[in-house]
Design an enzyme around this catalytic site. Structure first.
Site, PDB file in Angstrom:
ATOM      1  CD  GLU A  43      -9.106   6.440  -2.421  1.00  0.00           C
ATOM      2  OE1 GLU A  43      -8.469   5.881  -3.169  1.00  0.00           O
ATOM      3  OE2 GLU A  43     -10.468   5.970  -2.011  1.00  0.00           O
ATOM      4  CD  GLU A  47     -10.941   4.916  -6.899  1.00  0.00           C
ATOM      5  OE1 GLU A  47     -10.855   3.653  -7.093  1.00  0.00           O
ATOM      6  OE2 GLU A  47     -10.176   5.677  -6.397  1.00  0.00           O
TER       7      GLU A  47
HETATM    8  O1  AHR Z   1      -6.704   3.441  -1.195  1.00  0.00           O
HETATM    9  C1  AHR Z   1      -6.733   2.008  -1.617  1.00  0.00           C
HETATM   10  C2  AHR Z   1      -8.031   2.122  -2.735  1.00  0.00           C
HETATM   11  O2  AHR Z   1      -7.743   2.961  -4.023  1.00  0.00           O
HETATM   12  C3  AHR Z   1      -9.259   2.504  -2.396  1.00  0.00           C
HETATM   13  O3  AHR Z   1      -9.944   1.654  -1.727  1.00  0.00           O
HETATM   14  C4  AHR Z   1      -9.909   2.706  -3.804  1.00  0.00           C
HETATM   15  O4  AHR Z   1     -10.871   3.808  -3.657  1.00  0.00           O
HETATM   16  C5  AHR Z   1      -8.693   3.397  -4.604  1.00  0.00           C
HETATM   17  O5  AHR Z   1      -8.753   2.731  -5.764  1.00  0.00           O
END
Ligand code: AHR
Length: 509
Positions: free
Chosen positions: A316, A191
């Site tokens: 994610e 990110e």
């Molecule tokens: O999954 C929780 C968080 O969400 C992670 O650390 C991040 O990459 C995302 O914003």
């Protein structure tokens, strides 16, 4: 008054449950398979965050909780039953603060500045992660630190993990591990448009290229993954892929997609006790995954210098709710039938893009967001999402087949979404399997499975009476799979999917 209202509500519920919407016939085109569903599509994510991994996965050898080399036996057994193909570690946002040397040999106690400044004992480090993955038979996906780290630190870490000669091997051996481990996947950054540095695509693409050039393993190289954009944003990833050297330095790019009931990060919505409006809105937002993947794949294919195998990694994904109380550990949330439906809908979407979606990692494995397992001290419970993952195991490595059917419509308030979702695949040993989801909160939907010459179908169903039905430490089997079979009757082979259900079936001769 109260009695009349209760009676009216009961009658309404009975009427709704009795509703069976029009039947659709499923057909499958076996002559043009979509592609192999990589087992890694069922990947997990383990970040140092809130109540993970300390106390939940890692308890240490001296704990009263039964463990093997510090890993909880009950949690390990449950995870092992999922046939986990790959685990991403150590973050997320945490990875850009992770100092790998703090987690080998003599451990350094630090604060976890990414997640609330909690104490980070570093007792779960490189050895503990790779040993856990090895015991689970899972591949490893390492997210290296490009935020507060350096290319040298990353290169040293990879050498420590994978080398067969030199001083770092001696150090690894002194810390208890003779043989090198394998790093299968490598994320370079996380990110970078947000917690990973708020950097421009130009700066990140150059940084990525630098790390990809020097972060090498001994032997076969891991697949290197660019940290891409999120949700509907295309521009960020598109711009990174314009970098002149990227095509020769990357095997894929990631995208992150979270589903919030309201879509508002300031007031996301509750994990339990929600109205039907938030059942449908959360599912509707989860279904954006279809368009997100379609658009990301189109963007990737626009870059003609990328290889045909260049992958999209949804590393994610999952639901994200408001914490239940002020004291709730960071990102800990209850997990209901709604989460199981959302998990299965996502699986079906991933299968339909099998040619490009090489891996996905649900956020996250234990006690964080849409978790498989929740723990509290020595107690442990499996979530509805766990059961969805377990039921869909036969899809790992199967060949996805194009499925045609009428999804019908489920409406509530001013929202309408497809009521059902179906994915079909052929397993390596030639079995036809289908995954069916009824997202409708109140009506059954029927599917005619008679087009395949099977004498019947058998498998399991996950369903519940309430939208927010969930498992607790005192009632762990409220949402649990039950046998489900379809036999030929007067009307043929009809699978009637009750409201709020996930079904996985195998055709029988
Ligand atoms: O999954 C929780 C968080 O969400 C992670 O650390 C991040 O990459 C995302 O914003």
């Amino acid at each position: 008054m109260i009695r009349l209202a209760t009676l009216a509500a009961t009658l309404a519920a009975l009427t709704a449950c009795a509703t069976v919407n029009a039947q659709t016939r499923l057909t499958i085109d076996r002559s043009s398979p979509i592609g192999t569903i990589e087992p890694e599509v069922y990947g997990q994510f383990l970040e140092h965050l809130g109540a993970q991994p300390y106390g939940s996965i890692w308890v240490g050898e001296d704990s009263d909780i039964p463990n093997t080399d510090g890993i909880r036996d009950d949690v390990f057994a449950a995870l092992n039953a999922l046939d986990i193909p790959v685990i991403r570690w150590p973050g997320g946002c945490y990875s850009d603060r992770y100092q790998w040397r703090d987690g080998i040999g003599e451990r350094a106690v630090r604060t976890n500045a990414a997640w609330g400044g909690t104490v980070e004992p570093n007792t779960f480090g490189t050895h503990e992660f790779f040993n856990l993955a090895e015991r689970l038979g899972a591949k490893t996906y390492l997210n290296i630190n490009i935020g507060t780290g350096t290319p040298k630190e990353a290169a040293d870490w990879l050498e420590y993990i994978t080398a067969t000669k030199g001083d770092r091997v001696d150090e690894r051996r002194a810390n208890g591990r003779e043989d090198p481990w394998t790093i299968d996947y490598l994320a370079i950054g996380n990110e970078t448009w947000g917690c990973g540095g708020h950097i421009t695509t130009d700066y990140y693409a150059n940084t990525y290229a630098l790390y990809a050039s020097f972060a090498k393993t001994e032997g076969e190289q891991p697949a290197r993954i660019i940290s891409g954009s999120h949700d509907e944003n295309i521009e960020y990833s598109d711009s990174i892929l314009d970098h002149p050297y990227i095509a020769s330095l990357a095997e894929g790019i990631s995208v992150h997609v979270y589903s919030l009931p309201t879509g508002d990060w300031g007031a996301k919505g509750a994990a339990t006790g929600f109205p039907e409006a938030e059942w449908i809105s959360t599912i509707d937002r989860a279904l954006r995954m279809e368009d997100v993947i379609t658009d990301q794949v189109a963007m990737i294919e626009k870059h003609e210098d990328l290889s045909e195998n260049f992958g999209l990694y949804v590393d994610e994904w999952g639901t994200w709710y408001d914490p239940a109380t002020e004291d709730t550990p960071a990102l800990y949330q209850q997990n209901t039938m709604r989460d199981a439906v959302i998990a299965a809908l996502n699986f079906n979407i991933f299968h339909s893009h099998a040619e490009r979606v090489k891996m996905t990692n649900i956020a996250q494995m234990v006690n964080v967001l849409q978790a498989m397992i929740l723990t509290d001290g020595a107690e442990m419970v499996l979530t509805p999402t766990y059961h969805a993952f377990e039921m869909y195991k036969p899809f790992q490595g199967a060949t996805a087949l194009p499925a045609s059917y009428d999804a019908g419509t489920y409406s509530h308030g001013d929202r309408s979404i497809p009521a059902i979702s179906i994915s079909a695949a052929e397993t390596p040993d030639g079995n036809l399997i289908v995954g069916l989801v009824n997202a409708d909160a109140s009506a059954s939907h029927s599917v005619d499975l008679g087009a395949f010459g099977a004498s019947g179908f058998e498998g399991r169903i996950l369903t519940a009476d309430e939208m927010d039905a969930h498992n607790t430490f005192s009632a762990p089997d409220t949402v649990t799979p039950e046998p489900f079979s379809v036999r030929s009757g007067n009307n043929g082979l009809i699978a009637t999917l009750p409201p709020r259900s996930v079904v996985v079936l195998k055709a029988i001769e």
